[in-house]
Design a protein around this motif. Structure first.
Motif, PDB file in Angstrom:
ATOM      1  N   GLY A   1      53.368  31.722  44.160  1.00 61.50           N
ATOM      2  CA  GLY A   1      53.081  30.327  43.883  1.00 61.50           C
ATOM      3  C   GLY A   1      52.578  29.589  45.117  1.00 61.50           C
ATOM      4  N   LEU A   2      51.661  28.643  44.912  1.00 59.75           N
ATOM      5  CA  LEU A   2      51.090  27.885  46.022  1.00 59.75           C
ATOM      6  C   LEU A   2      52.154  27.061  46.740  1.00 59.75           C
ATOM      7  CD1 LEU A   2      48.734  26.871  47.716  1.00 59.75           C
ATOM      8  CD2 LEU A   2      48.213  25.214  45.909  1.00 59.75           C
ATOM      9  N   GLU A   3      53.082  26.482  46.005  1.00 57.53           N
ATOM     10  CA  GLU A   3      54.119  25.653  46.626  1.00 57.53           C
ATOM     11  C   GLU A   3      54.974  26.470  47.594  1.00 57.53           C
ATOM     12  OE1 GLU A   3      57.920  22.763  45.425  1.00 57.53           O
ATOM     13  OE2 GLU A   3      56.673  23.645  43.843  1.00 57.53           O
ATOM     14  N   VAL A   4      55.328  27.689  47.185  1.00 56.31           N
ATOM     15  CA  VAL A   4      56.135  28.565  48.044  1.00 56.31           C
ATOM     16  C   VAL A   4      55.323  28.996  49.259  1.00 56.31           C
ATOM     17  CG1 VAL A   4      57.372  30.769  48.173  1.00 56.31           C
ATOM     18  CG2 VAL A   4      57.538  29.365  46.113  1.00 56.31           C
ATOM     19  N   PHE A   5      54.057  29.331  49.034  1.00 52.76           N
ATOM     20  CA  PHE A   5      53.189  29.739  50.143  1.00 52.76           C
ATOM     21  C   PHE A   5      52.993  28.593  51.121  1.00 52.76           C
ATOM     22  CE2 PHE A   5      48.825  30.656  51.853  1.00 52.76           C
ATOM     23  CZ  PHE A   5      49.180  31.774  52.591  1.00 52.76           C
ATOM     24  N   ASN A   6      52.884  27.389  50.598  1.00 52.73           N
ATOM     25  CA  ASN A   6      52.734  26.209  51.454  1.00 52.73           C
ATOM     26  C   ASN A   6      53.942  26.062  52.385  1.00 52.73           C
ATOM     27  OD1 ASN A   6      51.385  23.428  51.982  1.00 52.73           O
ATOM     28  ND2 ASN A   6      53.497  22.914  51.487  1.00 52.73           N
ATOM     29  N   LYS A   7      55.146  26.232  51.842  1.00 49.40           N
ATOM     30  CA  LYS A   7      56.354  26.144  52.664  1.00 49.40           C
ATOM     31  C   LYS A   7      56.346  27.226  53.747  1.00 49.40           C
ATOM     32  CE  LYS A   7      59.453  24.322  49.082  1.00 49.40           C
ATOM     33  NZ  LYS A   7      60.668  24.617  48.269  1.00 49.40           N
ATOM     34  N   ALA A   8      55.972  28.442  53.344  1.00 43.22           N
ATOM     35  CA  ALA A   8      55.987  29.563  54.276  1.00 43.22           C
ATOM     36  C   ALA A   8      55.017  29.352  55.432  1.00 43.22           C
ATOM     37  CB  ALA A   8      55.655  30.857  53.536  1.00 43.22           C
ATOM     38  N   VAL A   9      53.808  28.892  55.123  1.00 44.61           N
ATOM     39  CA  VAL A   9      52.809  28.677  56.172  1.00 44.61           C
ATOM     40  C   VAL A   9      53.216  27.503  57.069  1.00 44.61           C
ATOM     41  CG1 VAL A   9      50.396  28.120  56.677  1.00 44.61           C
ATOM     42  CG2 VAL A   9      50.951  29.665  54.795  1.00 44.61           C
ATOM     43  N   THR A  10      53.779  26.465  56.481  1.00 48.36           N
ATOM     44  CA  THR A  10      54.242  25.318  57.269  1.00 48.36           C
ATOM     45  C   THR A  10      55.276  25.767  58.297  1.00 48.36           C
ATOM     46  OG1 THR A  10      53.832  23.764  55.453  1.00 48.36           O
ATOM     47  CG2 THR A  10      55.377  23.066  57.165  1.00 48.36           C
ATOM     48  N   GLY A  11      56.240  26.562  57.857  1.00 50.27           N
ATOM     49  CA  GLY A  11      57.246  27.079  58.781  1.00 50.27           C
ATOM     50  C   GLY A  11      56.648  27.994  59.833  1.00 50.27           C
ATOM     51  N   PHE A  12      55.720  28.824  59.405  1.00 49.40           N
ATOM     52  CA  PHE A  12      55.024  29.729  60.329  1.00 49.40           C
ATOM     53  C   PHE A  12      54.378  28.940  61.464  1.00 49.40           C
ATOM     54  CE2 PHE A  12      51.002  31.639  61.622  1.00 49.40           C
ATOM     55  CZ  PHE A  12      51.359  32.938  61.950  1.00 49.40           C
ATOM     56  N   MET A  13      53.678  27.861  61.115  1.00 48.17           N
ATOM     57  CA  MET A  13      52.991  27.053  62.119  1.00 48.17           C
ATOM     58  C   MET A  13      53.974  26.347  63.052  1.00 48.17           C
ATOM     59  SD  MET A  13      49.955  27.744  61.762  1.00 48.17           S
ATOM     60  CE  MET A  13      48.841  28.450  60.547  1.00 48.17           C
ATOM     61  N   ASN A  14      55.070  25.876  62.508  1.00 49.96           N
ATOM     62  CA  ASN A  14      56.065  25.204  63.348  1.00 49.96           C
ATOM     63  C   ASN A  14      56.765  26.176  64.290  1.00 49.96           C
ATOM     64  OD1 ASN A  14      55.882  22.416  62.720  1.00 49.96           O
ATOM     65  ND2 ASN A  14      56.810  22.805  60.733  1.00 49.96           N
ATOM     66  N   LEU A  15      56.985  27.407  63.834  1.00 46.53           N
ATOM     67  CA  LEU A  15      57.572  28.418  64.702  1.00 46.53           C
ATOM     68  C   LEU A  15      56.604  28.786  65.824  1.00 46.53           C
ATOM     69  CD1 LEU A  15      59.303  30.591  61.979  1.00 46.53           C
ATOM     70  CD2 LEU A  15      60.457  29.397  63.847  1.00 46.53           C
ATOM     71  N   LYS A  16      55.319  28.819  65.498  1.00 46.94           N
ATOM     72  CA  LYS A  16      54.315  29.066  66.543  1.00 46.94           C
ATOM     73  C   LYS A  16      54.258  27.905  67.522  1.00 46.94           C
ATOM     74  CE  LYS A  16      50.996  32.507  65.443  1.00 46.94           C
ATOM     75  NZ  LYS A  16      49.596  32.879  65.710  1.00 46.94           N
TER      76      LYS A  16
END
Length: 261
Positions: A62-77
């Motif tokens: 789902g796009l909503e789940v992917f959106n959360k995952a990428v958001t966290g990925f960017m913040n961890l970076k």
């Protein structure tokens, strides 16, 4: 004696023109960069582009789940918690039935789906559906949130990959609980055929035995994993969209290198 006002006026005029020129250039630069969109809107477009290019909707993510995952990925970076050269993101959606392929490994740089396979949840979390989650020792439940992959080792389940949970209160006990990625014979189509669902772990996102090597080799060396589930209590500082957007599309420049992916 009359003061030489002419020279002073000339200096002030030059300063005013210089200031106006600088401000005008800055505004033009920002407008050209944003092109009418805020950094957050640009982030959404960026995520949607990867989602569509990698055909993730067709794979069931789902796009909503992917959106959360990428958001966290960017913040961890942004926090330098993972290497800036890392572009692998793993998503496990425990809001889906265990007889669905609910683990995705995505290459954000190449905008490609690398792997899509089955993943188990803890037997304390439910049967076919995971309905409860915990960070407690010996709960045998799955834990939601963001993880960073650790070292590879050989244990009772063969070659395995350690995980470090970074969401305090939700998965921060992952290493102490030995929550790892490993292969298991109770995960896969044979298990589904036999009992109508996957077998369950002690909380590990276990994968099919025949996929374990490929999964581990792809996501090892400090990559990001996000485990999603139906739990309204879950919150994370890494879901800050504004912070993630400003990392990918900093307003003071022409954009982070990630924005050109």
């Amino acid at each position: 004696m009359r003061k030489p006002l002419g020279g002073l006026v000339s200096i002030l005029l030059i300063l005013a023109i210089t200031t106006i020129s600088w401000k005008s250039a800055k505004i033009t630069k920002e407008r050209n960069f944003k092109n009418g969109f805020s950094a957050r809107e640009l982030l959404q477009k960026y995520i949607s582009n990867i989602y569509e290019s990698a055909h993730l909707q067709e794979s069931g993510l789902g796009l909503e789940v992917f959106n959360k995952a990428v958001t966290g990925f960017m913040n961890l970076k942004a926090g330098n918690m993972v290497p800036q050269t890392s572009f692998i993101l793993t998503v496990v959606d425990l809001a889906k039935s265990s007889h669905q392929k609910r683990m995705w490994v995505v290459d954000l740089l190449d905008k490609q789906l690398v792997l899509n396979t089955y993943a188990a949840h803890g037997h304390g979390s439910g049967d076919d559906m995971a309905t409860s989650f915990s960070n407690k020792i010996d709960s045998h439940q799955s834990s939601l949130g963001f993880y960073i992959t650790g070292e590879v080792y050989h244990g009772g389940n063969g070659r395995s990959l350690k995980l470090d949970g970074v969401d305090a209160g939700f998965n921060s006990n992952a290493r102490e609980r030995a929550i790892v990625v490993h292969g298991a014979d109770y995960v896969g189509e044979n298990a589904i055929y036999s009992i109508g669902r996957l077998g369950r772990s002690y909380g590990c996102p276990a994968v099919p035995v025949n996929m374990a090597e490929q999964v581990i080799n792809t996501i090892k060396d400090k990559t990001v994993m996000f485990i999603n589930g139906n739990d309204g209590r879950y919150t994370s500082k890494y879901l800050d969209e504004e912070q993630a957007a400003n990392y990918v599309f900093p307003e003071s420049s022409n954009g982070n290198v990630l924005a050109s992916m």
